[in-house]
Design an enzyme around this catalytic site. Structure first.
Site, short mmCIF file in Angstrom:
data_model
loop_
_atom_site.label_atom_id
_atom_site.label_comp_id
_atom_site.label_asym_id
_atom_site.label_seq_id
_atom_site.Cartn_x
_atom_site.Cartn_y
_atom_site.Cartn_z
N LYS A 4 0.82 -1.15 -0.04
CA LYS A 4 0.06 -0.02 0.08
C LYS A 4 0.98 1.17 0.09
O LYS A 4 2.00 1.22 0.36
CB LYS A 4 -0.81 0.01 1.24
CG LYS A 4 -2.17 0.87 1.20
CD LYS A 4 -3.28 0.23 0.48
CE LYS A 4 -4.57 0.86 0.29
NZ LYS A 4 -5.60 0.32 -0.25
P1 NAD Z 1 -14.18 7.69 -2.51
O1 NAD Z 1 -13.16 8.71 -2.36
O2 NAD Z 1 -14.43 7.25 -3.63
O3 NAD Z 1 -15.30 7.85 -1.80
C1 NAD Z 1 -15.16 7.79 -0.21
C2 NAD Z 1 -16.51 8.22 0.13
O4 NAD Z 1 -16.57 8.40 1.73
C3 NAD Z 1 -17.17 9.72 -0.18
O5 NAD Z 1 -18.30 9.46 -0.54
C4 NAD Z 1 -16.99 10.63 1.17
O6 NAD Z 1 -17.97 11.57 1.08
C5 NAD Z 1 -17.31 9.82 2.13
N1 NAD Z 1 -16.66 10.01 3.40
C6 NAD Z 1 -15.42 10.57 3.78
N2 NAD Z 1 -15.49 11.00 5.03
C7 NAD Z 1 -16.53 10.54 5.40
C8 NAD Z 1 -17.14 10.54 6.88
N3 NAD Z 1 -16.49 11.15 8.10
N4 NAD Z 1 -18.62 10.06 6.91
C9 NAD Z 1 -18.97 9.72 6.15
N5 NAD Z 1 -18.60 9.48 4.77
C10 NAD Z 1 -17.42 10.00 4.55
O7 NAD Z 1 -13.35 6.37 -1.92
P2 NAD Z 1 -13.72 4.65 -2.53
O8 NAD Z 1 -12.96 4.43 -3.54
O9 NAD Z 1 -15.19 4.62 -2.59
O10 NAD Z 1 -13.23 4.03 -1.08
C11 NAD Z 1 -14.06 4.06 0.19
C12 NAD Z 1 -13.24 3.04 1.00
O11 NAD Z 1 -13.07 1.49 0.28
C13 NAD Z 1 -11.96 3.06 1.63
O12 NAD Z 1 -11.89 2.34 2.74
C14 NAD Z 1 -11.12 2.10 0.64
O13 NAD Z 1 -10.04 1.85 1.12
C15 NAD Z 1 -11.85 1.07 0.31
N6 NAD Z 1 -11.78 0.18 -0.86
C16 NAD Z 1 -12.00 0.94 -2.10
C17 NAD Z 1 -11.43 0.17 -3.25
C18 NAD Z 1 -11.89 0.85 -4.72
O14 NAD Z 1 -11.70 0.14 -5.53
N7 NAD Z 1 -11.95 2.07 -4.87
C19 NAD Z 1 -11.41 -1.51 -3.36
C20 NAD Z 1 -11.30 -1.64 -1.78
C21 NAD Z 1 -11.39 -0.82 -0.85
#
Ligand code: NAD
Length: 427
Positions: free
Chosen positions: A116
């Site tokens: 990571k």
């Molecule tokens: P993103 O940046 O697209 O979206 C994040 C979302 O979380 C946004 O809607 C934001 O407004 C919201 N958010 C931020 N702070 C917040 C809070 N305090 N309370 C409520 N909502 C809040 O990110 P993503 O790619 O959707 O990733 C989200 C999670 O999923 C992370 O933990 C990431 O590590 C995990 N993840 C993502 C992927 C991927 O392919 N994108 C894969 C595996 C895991």
């Protein structure tokens, strides 16, 4: 220093993400037989790189940012894991996220180790040119340890296909030839894979559907609450809605929206894309942030940040199933309470693995320079996810443990057996 957990404790104080991972690992040891003697290997990262990233800002001044790339374990193949741009990024968090990638890749039986990266920066405060300079310098600083056969970054919070295009271009400029396989999550016309953008949300849906079947939960009309409406949360919400469930509450950083009759997810996605937040979509239906976990719903999908489900939330939450779209949303103490209350938790290392699965496909396609249709991608992903859920369900039934512990047992067995067979260099 936290004495409850064995292994490298970086910050050691309280509920850090890395300590949460160490506690999860400690729970697996009793199930591993003689392999448990080798578990120490997973209690520390193989390699951690901290880099200084000087960036010439648009006004001519120079700002320094701190960046990281951690390779937690490379026993089963090159490292795989995203790059996070966020103001809270720190070594402890990157270590934990890299370790979860090790477990995730092994639980899905993908031929990767875990890694990571991240930069402590608020990307919304930088201009596009500043962001590009930051990304290119970060890539150059970690250049030595990444590569298609070494470690393959991907997008995470705060990064996207454009970031990956800059990383791929920078690595290629340094290599003297175009190396598409060095990162995944690229734009499709630059060696990216069809289906990658929706993959993680799709995986959340598939794993949820499979486990719902096992626990006899009917998805038709099931009420769903989603925290985080970004890439993962919104795509998962849409798929559940398209398959008959009712998304009644969505929370992002700006607001918590509750509509008992069901939110129009597609319209909310359009609004959120246009405004960068959900606030204002239906102001009259916004509720207080703290009320999110009080809502009664069959399924909760945390898809934002780590550590949001603590013991208090676990005690009070009224639900049947939690689908961990985010990485590390449930603290260990909370996990135990949820298990006692017979609330099924589909753990992050399985639930959100759709993204890394399609990243694997992207890497394979780049290495072969031959690309599949979206239908082929989705079919292959469905098969891998269904197999993983079925393996984990079976392991949990046999070992009489939670799905998380079962996923960790499967993953640790695969990694530690591979290490046993490889031996320890130089012997
Ligand atoms: P993103 O940046 O697209 O979206 C994040 C979302 O979380 C946004 O809607 C934001 O407004 C919201 N958010 C931020 N702070 C917040 C809070 N305090 N309370 C409520 N909502 C809040 O990110 P993503 O790619 O959707 O990733 C989200 C999670 O999923 C992370 O933990 C990431 O590590 C995990 N993840 C993502 C992927 C991927 O392919 N994108 C894969 C595996 C895991």
């Amino acid at each position: 220093m936290n004495t409850m957990v064995k292994g490298l404790t970086y910050s050691g104080q309280g509920e850090t993400a890395w300590n949460n991972y160490l506690k999860q690992l400690d729970k697996v040891a009793p199930y591993l037989g003689e392999l448990s003697e080798r578990l120490d290997m997973l209690r520390r990262p193989k390699r951690s790189l901290i880099v200084d990233i000087p960036v010439i800002m648009d006004d001519g001044s120079v700002k320094h940012f701190e960046g990281y790339r951690v390779q937690h374990n490379l026993t089963r193949g090159p490292g795989k894991g995203g790059v996070r741009f966020h103001p809270d990024v720190n070594l402890d968090e990157v270590m934990a996220l890299s370790a979860w990638m090790t477990i995730k890749c092994a639980a899905l039986n993908l031929p990767f180790g875990g890694a990571k990266g991240g930069v402590r920066v608020d990307p919304t405060e930088l201009s596009p040119r500043e962001l590009e300079r930051l990304t290119r310098r970060y890539t150059t600083e970690i250049n030595l340890i990444i590569g298609p056969q070494k470690d393959i970054p991907a997008p995470d919070v705060g990064t996207n296909p454009q970031t990956m295009a800059w990383m791929m271009d920078t690595f290629s400029m340094n290599a003297g030839s175009t190396v598409t396989g060095v990162v995944t999550g690229k734009p499709v016309h630059l060696g990216g894979s069809l289906g990658r953008v929706k993959a993680t949300g799709r995986g959340v849906y598939i794993s949820g559907r499979e486990v719902a079947q096992q626990i006899g939960l009917d998805l038709a009309g099931a009420r769903i609450c989603v925290q985080g409406f970004g890439n993962v949360g919104s795509e998962a919400a849409l798929l559940f809605q398209e398959n008959g469930s009712k998304v009644i509450c969505v929370q992002d950083h700006s607001a918590t929206l509750y509509q008992e009759q069901g939110i129009d997810v597609k319209k909310l996605m359009q609004y959120s894309k246009a405004h960068g937040k959900i606030k204002g979509f239906a102001e009259q239906d916004e509720i207080h942030t703290a009320n999110f976990w009080q809502i009664q719903a069959e399924i909760f999908i945390p898809a934002a940040l780590e550590g949001v489900i603590d013991a208090a939330v676990a005690q009070s939450i009224q639900t049947k199933m939690i689908l961990e779209g985010a990485n590390g949303p449930t603290l260990t103490e909370a996990d135990e309470i949820l298990a006692e209350r017979q609330i099924t938790v589909v753990p992050d290392v399985i639930c959100n693995a759709g993204g890394v699965t399609v990243s694997y496909f992207e890497w394979v396609q780049d290495l072969a320079s031959y690309f599949w249709t979206e239908e082929e991608i989705n079919q292959r992903m469905d098969a891998i996810m269904k197999n993983a859920v079925s393996d984990v369900w079976l392991k949990a039934s046999v070992a009489q443990c939670s799905l998380r512990t079962a996923a960790y047992i499967l993953a640790c067995e695969r990694i530690l057996m591979a290490r046993k067979e490889r031996g320890i260099y130089p012997g």
